[in-house]
Design an enzyme around this catalytic site. Structure first.
Site, short mmCIF file in Angstrom:
data_model
loop_
_atom_site.label_atom_id
_atom_site.label_comp_id
_atom_site.label_asym_id
_atom_site.label_seq_id
_atom_site.Cartn_x
_atom_site.Cartn_y
_atom_site.Cartn_z
NE ARG A 53 102.93 20.77 37.83
CZ ARG A 53 102.76 21.97 38.42
NH1 ARG A 53 103.73 22.87 38.39
NH2 ARG A 53 101.62 22.27 39.00
NE ARG A 101 108.38 2.92 58.50
CZ ARG A 101 109.70 3.04 58.46
NH1 ARG A 101 110.45 1.94 58.46
NH2 ARG A 101 110.28 4.21 58.41
CG HIS A 103 113.35 2.76 53.82
ND1 HIS A 103 113.15 2.11 55.02
CD2 HIS A 103 113.58 4.06 54.12
CE1 HIS A 103 113.25 2.98 56.01
NE2 HIS A 103 113.52 4.17 55.49
CE LYS A 148 101.85 20.78 42.19
NZ LYS A 148 102.54 21.97 42.71
CG LEU A 204 106.93 22.33 40.75
CD1 LEU A 204 107.11 20.87 40.34
CD2 LEU A 204 105.78 22.46 41.74
#
Length: 281
Positions: A53, A101, A103, A148, A204
């Site tokens: 996972r 920084r 996106h 996750k 999930l």
């Protein structure tokens, strides 16, 4: 252990000294994934499934996996060995790394890898024997719950909702259908049939999801994965939570409504016993 050792980017270091740059994309954007692996008697439980996972989540958001499976296991074992507890909860986090920084993904960034572990805290004997209460709420999270992600604000708000109601979990519904709790999968039982939401992008897929499927097959408990309405949840004979820390746990009240007979039911007792046997193997 007052200042436990953790792994960060190639070295074991005391937790109090572990530092990341403020431009780490995990800090700036929540741009990363995590995994949690329970450890019993110093042996990872369902380790292969947890690592699979982890790899799926990395791939889903385009982070290059920084280690092979054997390397991951070696790092995890190194952190586990540095701790006194035989029963632990290993936490792994991988972010896209440090970059200016912006996106969009940076063209070059080295993933940040962090591993820590703590003694595992399981439900109390009272919670096991009497079951727990939950509260219901609308699921307002994003539409990629199968990843996750460390971007857990929606789950944090759901957990806070449960805390403000002095209950164990918030059970969420999207458009009138069951999804999951803030940090647990949710199951219902009706007329001896175990049911859970389908494994899609709205939940999930907990590692316990697959384990419960296996246990139900062994116990010859019918199991269905399908959309479950709010009405079906409240009229269920049993409701259960499953997660790494809760294992499997009976829900006996949601909001102001009693579930079933108001005590943990027979399917729960079968699954809990089988779960403990699976841990011991």
């Amino acid at each position: 252990m007052l200042d436990p050792l953790v792994y960060l980017n190639g070295a074991l270091t005391p937790l109090s000294e572990a530092k990341i740059p403020v431009l780490d994309r995990g800090f700036i954007f929540g741009d990363g994934i995590y995994e949690v692996i329970p450890v019993y008697a110093r042996k990872m439980f369902r380790a292969e499934q947890h690592l699979a996972r982890l790899f799926r989540s990395l791939n889903a958001i385009g982070i290059t996996n920084p280690h092979s499976k054997d390397e991951w296991f070696a790092l995890i074992n190194q952190v586990m060995a540095a701790h006194e507890a035989d029963d632990q909860m290993v936490y792994i986090q991988v972010t896209r790394g440090v970059a200016k920084r912006a996106h969009a993904f940076p063209k070059e960034a080295t993933p940040t890898v962090f591993i820590m572990t703590n003694p595992i805290v399981l439900p109390t004997g009272t919670a096991r024997e009497q079951g727990v209460a939950c509260v219901s709420m609308e699921d307002k999270r994003w539409l990629h719950c199968e990843i996750k992600s460390i971007s857990l604000l929606g789950n944090v708000l759901a957990a806070q909702n449960a805390a403000e109601h002095s209950v164990t979990e918030s059970i969420q519904f999207r458009d009138g259908y069951l999804t999951e709790a803030s940090a647990s999968n949710v199951w219902i039982v009706k007329n001896g049939v175990m049911m859970g939401p389908p494994k899609d992008n709205l939940i999930l897929e907990g590692i316990r999801y697959g384990l419960i499927q296996e246990l139900c097959a062994e116990l010859k408990i019918p199991l269905e994965a399908r959309r479950i309405s709010r009405e079906e949840v409240f009229s269920a004979d049993e409701v259960m939570l499953s997660s790494a820390t809760k294992e499997v746990l009976a829900v006996v009240r949601i909001d102001d409504q009693t579930i079933g007979n108001g005590v943990p039911g027979p399917i729960y007792h079968q699954l809990y016993k089988a779960y403990q046997q699976a841990k011991a193997n």
